[in-house]
Design a protein around this motif. Sequence first.
Motif, short mmCIF file in Angstrom:
data_model
loop_
_atom_site.label_atom_id
_atom_site.label_comp_id
_atom_site.label_asym_id
_atom_site.label_seq_id
_atom_site.Cartn_x
_atom_site.Cartn_y
_atom_site.Cartn_z
N GLU A 67 148.09 -54.20 30.54
CA GLU A 67 147.61 -53.84 31.96
C GLU A 67 145.81 -54.81 31.66
N LEU A 68 145.51 -55.35 31.22
CA LEU A 68 144.54 -57.20 31.13
C LEU A 68 145.59 -58.21 31.86
N ASP A 69 146.96 -57.99 30.72
CA ASP A 69 147.72 -58.98 32.26
C ASP A 69 147.55 -59.13 33.50
N LYS A 70 148.12 -58.13 33.96
CA LYS A 70 147.62 -57.37 35.90
C LYS A 70 146.64 -57.59 36.04
N LEU A 71 145.75 -57.33 35.07
CA LEU A 71 143.89 -57.09 35.64
C LEU A 71 143.46 -58.79 36.03
N ASP A 72 144.36 -59.85 35.02
CA ASP A 72 143.88 -61.31 34.99
C ASP A 72 144.70 -61.75 36.67
N GLU A 73 145.69 -61.19 37.05
CA GLU A 73 145.77 -61.38 38.60
C GLU A 73 145.10 -61.46 39.66
N LEU A 74 144.10 -60.10 38.94
CA LEU A 74 142.66 -60.32 40.55
C LEU A 74 142.36 -61.31 40.66
N PRO A 75 141.53 -61.05 42.18
CA PRO A 75 140.53 -61.93 42.16
C PRO A 75 139.31 -62.08 41.72
N VAL A 76 139.24 -60.70 41.62
CA VAL A 76 137.50 -60.43 41.57
C VAL A 76 137.37 -59.44 40.10
N LEU A 77 137.28 -59.98 38.84
CA LEU A 77 136.34 -58.31 38.06
C LEU A 77 135.31 -58.11 37.97
N GLU A 78 135.60 -56.55 37.44
CA GLU A 78 134.30 -56.37 36.50
C GLU A 78 134.00 -55.89 35.11
N ALA A 79 133.05 -55.46 34.24
CA ALA A 79 132.96 -55.32 33.43
C ALA A 79 134.13 -54.19 33.47
N SER A 81 136.62 -53.34 34.63
CA SER A 81 137.46 -53.15 35.50
C SER A 81 138.83 -52.64 34.88
N ARG A 82 140.05 -51.52 35.63
CA ARG A 82 140.92 -51.19 35.50
C ARG A 82 142.26 -50.56 36.13
N LEU A 83 142.72 -51.08 35.41
CA LEU A 83 143.51 -49.91 36.44
C LEU A 83 143.63 -48.07 36.47
N SER A 84 143.88 -48.16 36.88
CA SER A 84 144.21 -46.16 37.12
C SER A 84 144.83 -45.76 37.16
N CYS A 85 146.41 -46.67 36.90
CA CYS A 85 147.49 -45.75 36.65
C CYS A 85 147.94 -46.04 34.77
N GLN A 86 146.58 -46.77 34.12
CA GLN A 86 146.81 -46.80 32.71
C GLN A 86 145.85 -45.73 32.26
N ILE A 87 145.10 -44.91 32.81
CA ILE A 87 144.59 -43.58 32.02
C ILE A 87 144.70 -42.52 32.50
N ILE A 88 144.66 -41.94 31.70
CA ILE A 88 145.62 -40.34 31.73
C ILE A 88 144.25 -39.37 31.53
#
Length: 104
Positions: A67-79, A81-88
């Motif tokens: 998840e962290l690796d995929k978030l690093d590919e985004l142009p803008v992150l915030e404190a 930031s998460r991928l909602s597919c990884q939150i159950i």
Amino acid sequence: MGVINVIDRSGAAHALEAVEGWRVMEILRDHGVGMDGLCGGACDCATCHVVVDEDWVSRLPEPRTEELDKLDELPVLEAGSRLSCQIIWSEEIDGLSLTLPQEV
């Protein structure tokens, strides 16, 4: 059933019914609040990027390396930031609050 509180990209607030064991991405997508989730939860596209409210960040499980690796590919992150597919969703996160970030 529980609730996820969401601010969509237009700034409108939604209280969505959540289903135990579902990915937050699936709940957002199925309620039609502007979530694509193109990879279906495989942590492969980052189209399910959300910003979790500060009060909730520490209540969620830590993100995995994928998840962290995929978030690093985004142009803008915030404190929060998460991928909602990884939150159950579970009862422990009933009332979760998040925002759909503006698309860049």
